[in-house]
Design a protein around this motif. Structure first.
Motif, PDB file in Angstrom:
ATOM      1  N   ASN A   1      47.754  85.445  49.711  1.00 18.91           N
ATOM      2  CA  ASN A   1      48.008  84.217  50.459  1.00 18.91           C
ATOM      3  C   ASN A   1      49.060  84.470  51.532  1.00 18.91           C
ATOM      4  O   ASN A   1      50.209  84.053  51.432  1.00 18.91           O
ATOM      5  N   GLY A   2      48.647  85.175  52.561  1.00 21.38           N
ATOM      6  CA  GLY A   2      49.560  85.522  53.643  1.00 21.38           C
ATOM      7  C   GLY A   2      48.756  86.082  54.797  1.00 21.38           C
ATOM      8  O   GLY A   2      47.540  86.253  54.708  1.00 21.38           O
ATOM      9  N   ARG A   3      49.423  86.380  55.890  1.00 24.47           N
ATOM     10  CA  ARG A   3      48.734  86.831  57.103  1.00 24.47           C
ATOM     11  C   ARG A   3      48.113  88.207  56.940  1.00 24.47           C
ATOM     12  O   ARG A   3      46.896  88.359  56.868  1.00 24.47           O
TER      13      ARG A   3
ATOM     14  N   GLN B   1      44.304  76.392  57.816  1.00 29.22           N
ATOM     15  CA  GLN B   1      44.342  77.596  56.994  1.00 29.22           C
ATOM     16  C   GLN B   1      45.139  78.734  57.627  1.00 29.22           C
ATOM     17  O   GLN B   1      45.182  79.854  57.095  1.00 29.22           O
ATOM     18  N   ARG B   2      45.773  78.440  58.736  1.00 33.45           N
ATOM     19  CA  ARG B   2      46.645  79.447  59.350  1.00 33.45           C
ATOM     20  C   ARG B   2      47.819  79.699  58.404  1.00 33.45           C
ATOM     21  O   ARG B   2      48.368  78.765  57.816  1.00 33.45           O
TER      22      ARG B   2
ATOM     23  N   CYS C   1      39.893  82.928  48.593  1.00 31.87           N
ATOM     24  CA  CYS C   1      40.147  83.235  47.197  1.00 31.87           C
ATOM     25  C   CYS C   1      41.373  84.152  47.209  1.00 31.87           C
ATOM     26  O   CYS C   1      41.293  85.278  47.690  1.00 31.87           O
ATOM     27  N   PHE C   2      42.512  83.653  46.736  1.00 31.30           N
ATOM     28  CA  PHE C   2      43.754  84.412  46.883  1.00 31.30           C
ATOM     29  C   PHE C   2      43.969  85.395  45.747  1.00 31.30           C
ATOM     30  O   PHE C   2      43.890  85.042  44.567  1.00 31.30           O
ATOM     31  N   VAL C   3      44.245  86.611  46.129  1.00 31.28           N
ATOM     32  CA  VAL C   3      44.594  87.663  45.172  1.00 31.28           C
ATOM     33  C   VAL C   3      46.090  87.546  44.945  1.00 31.28           C
ATOM     34  O   VAL C   3      46.879  87.665  45.887  1.00 31.28           O
TER      35      VAL C   3
END
Lengths: 221, 229
Positions: free
Chosen positions: A11-13, A203-204, A33-35
């Motif tokens: 969950n990051g750039r 979602q940026r 889908c965040f790891v």
């Protein structure tokens, strides 16, 4: 299955952000889908989803795509953001590759060890203001058009605005000597799809918080 | 003007080698101008050849193209080596990304200290045999076709062969667990244009040596130590 592209990343750039930008610019809704842990990543590796065991990975049109450049090229081609012919594509590719080099410099800053940060920052500012920005300022000056290539919105414009904004986060007055880039930034920000992406709640992803860096590194190393 | 593409780079592999491979595979004759002095580099800079102050640069079809991947994509598309539709192209691009990363590990070698060279060699072999070659093994096995991607000769094949040969130069038995890749190597090497490129006297460059490394440092004023990542 929703049919929407599905992005797998933390969950990051990182390296996924240009992909988020391009999908948003194309007006394509996507899921994420965040790891969050190493186990999450291991699970993806084990089920054969990651061709080279790496992220980013994007599920799109029945494919599990990896390799950032491949993903970006596919999206650009699919949504007509890649110029109208081979020569325009060549120009877009030249600009986009340079912007990816610059993005890499900007993106990796929070991950530099403490003793390398100052030197890295100096390098970022030097390359941005002496190597990259002058080129794009000149391109806009020479043809006087609204977009970088072929008088038409393309992935090059999306990647440029992303980089302009990241550079400003790094050094707020970095665009001081680039009036046309400032105008470009304002103009592209007003395109509805881009404007929407720049609003809070999109979602940026925010700039990488340095205190989260160890957590991110733990996922991958 | 001959109309042939003209490549400006050092007389060595570096980032230009993949371009040489691809042009050769496509059967396209090309010219080369080798950078030996700082003055030549500055002349290119002043002449507006180097959009981002970097080489490679290739003069092709009236353009001064920079950025290796942009150059390769253009050549591949022009000579029908990038896949016939968007999805095949996506696959080609994915595989290229992998071989690019693998060759990127070897690219650094001439500029590493002796100690770092050893570490980098271990990393390269480990990644080649546990990450990259297995990815190709699967697709060569699944499809049972002659070419891993889309059953048509593409630049993914050229790039993979280049990568295999580069890794083999570092460790000659690296393909021992990968019979499909060995078969692939034999098959692609015998394609006439590739075979010609692999023969002595072609424009293929040798493994980088100290002379190459000194030339690069001198021309680019790149005197700092390079660290492997």
């Amino acid at each position: 299955m929703s049919g929407k592209p599905k992005l797998h990343y933390f969950n990051g750039r990182g390296r996924m952000e240009p992909i988020r930008w391009l999908l948003a610019a194309a007006g394509v809704e996507f899921e994420e889908c965040f790891v969050e842990t190493k186990d999450d990543l291991t699970k993806l590796k084990k089920d054969g989803s990651l061709l080279f065991q790496q992220l980013p990975m994007v599920e799109i049109d029945g494919m599990k795509m990896v390799q950032t450049r491949a993903i970006l090229s596919y999206i650009a081609g699919r949504y007509n953001l890649y110029g109208k012919d081979l020569k325009e594509r060549a120009l877009i590719d030249m600009y986009v590759e340079a912007l990816m080099d610059l993005n890499e410099l900007l993106m990796s800053y929070p991950f530099q060890p403490a003793d390398k940060k100052e030197q890295h920052f100096a390098n970022v500012v030097d390359k941005t203001t002496n190597r990259y920005f002058p080129v794009f300022e000149k391109v806009l000056k020479d043809h006087g058009q609204d977009f970088l290539v072929g008088n038409q919105f393309s992935r090059a414009d999306v990647q440029l605005i992303e980089v302009l904004l990241m550079a400003e986060e790094c050094k707020p007055d970095i665009l001081a000597n680039f009036p046309l880039l400032q105008k470009f930034k304002a103009r592209i920000s007003n395109i509805p799809a881009i404007n929407k992406f720049l609003q809070p709640g999109s979602q940026r992803k925010p700039p990488q918080d340095e205190k989260d860096v160890p957590k991110v590194l733990k996922i991958f190393y | 003007m001959t109309g042939k593409p003209k490549l400006y780079y050092f007389n060595g592999r570096g980032k230009m080698e993949s371009v040489c491979w691809l042009l050769a595979a496509a059967g396209v004759e090309f010219e080369e101008e080798f950078l030996e002095t700082r003055e030549q580099y500055e002349k290119l800079l002043q002449g507006g050849f180097l959009m981002f102050q970097q080489v490679p640069v290739v003069e092709i079809d009236g353009m001064k193209m920079v950025q290796t991947r942009a150059i390769l994509s253009y050549i591949a598309a022009k000579y029908n080596l990038c896949g016939k539709d968007l999805k095949v192209r996506a696959l080609v691009d994915m595989y290229i990304g992998g071989t690019d990363d693998l060759m990127g590990l070897i690219l650094l070698f001439p500029f590493l200290s002796a100690e770092d060279k050893e570490k980098q060699l271990a990393v390269t072999v480990q990644k080649a045999t546990s990450r990259y070659f297995p990815a190709y093994k699967k697709v060569l096995k699944d499809h049972g076709q002659n070419f891993p991607v889309g059953n048509n000769f593409s630049w993914a094949d050229v790039h993979l062969l280049e990568a295999i040969l580069m890794v083999e130069e570092k460790k000659s038995d690296v393909l021992s667990g990968f019979p499909q890749s060995q078969a692939f190597k034999t098959r692609i090497s015998s394609i006439p244009t590739i075979k010609k490129f692999l023969e002595p006297g072609s424009q293929r460059k040798c493994v980088p040596d100290d002379k190459y490394m000194e030339t690069v440092r001198r021309v680019l004023h790149m005197y700092h130590n390079v660290k492997a990542n």
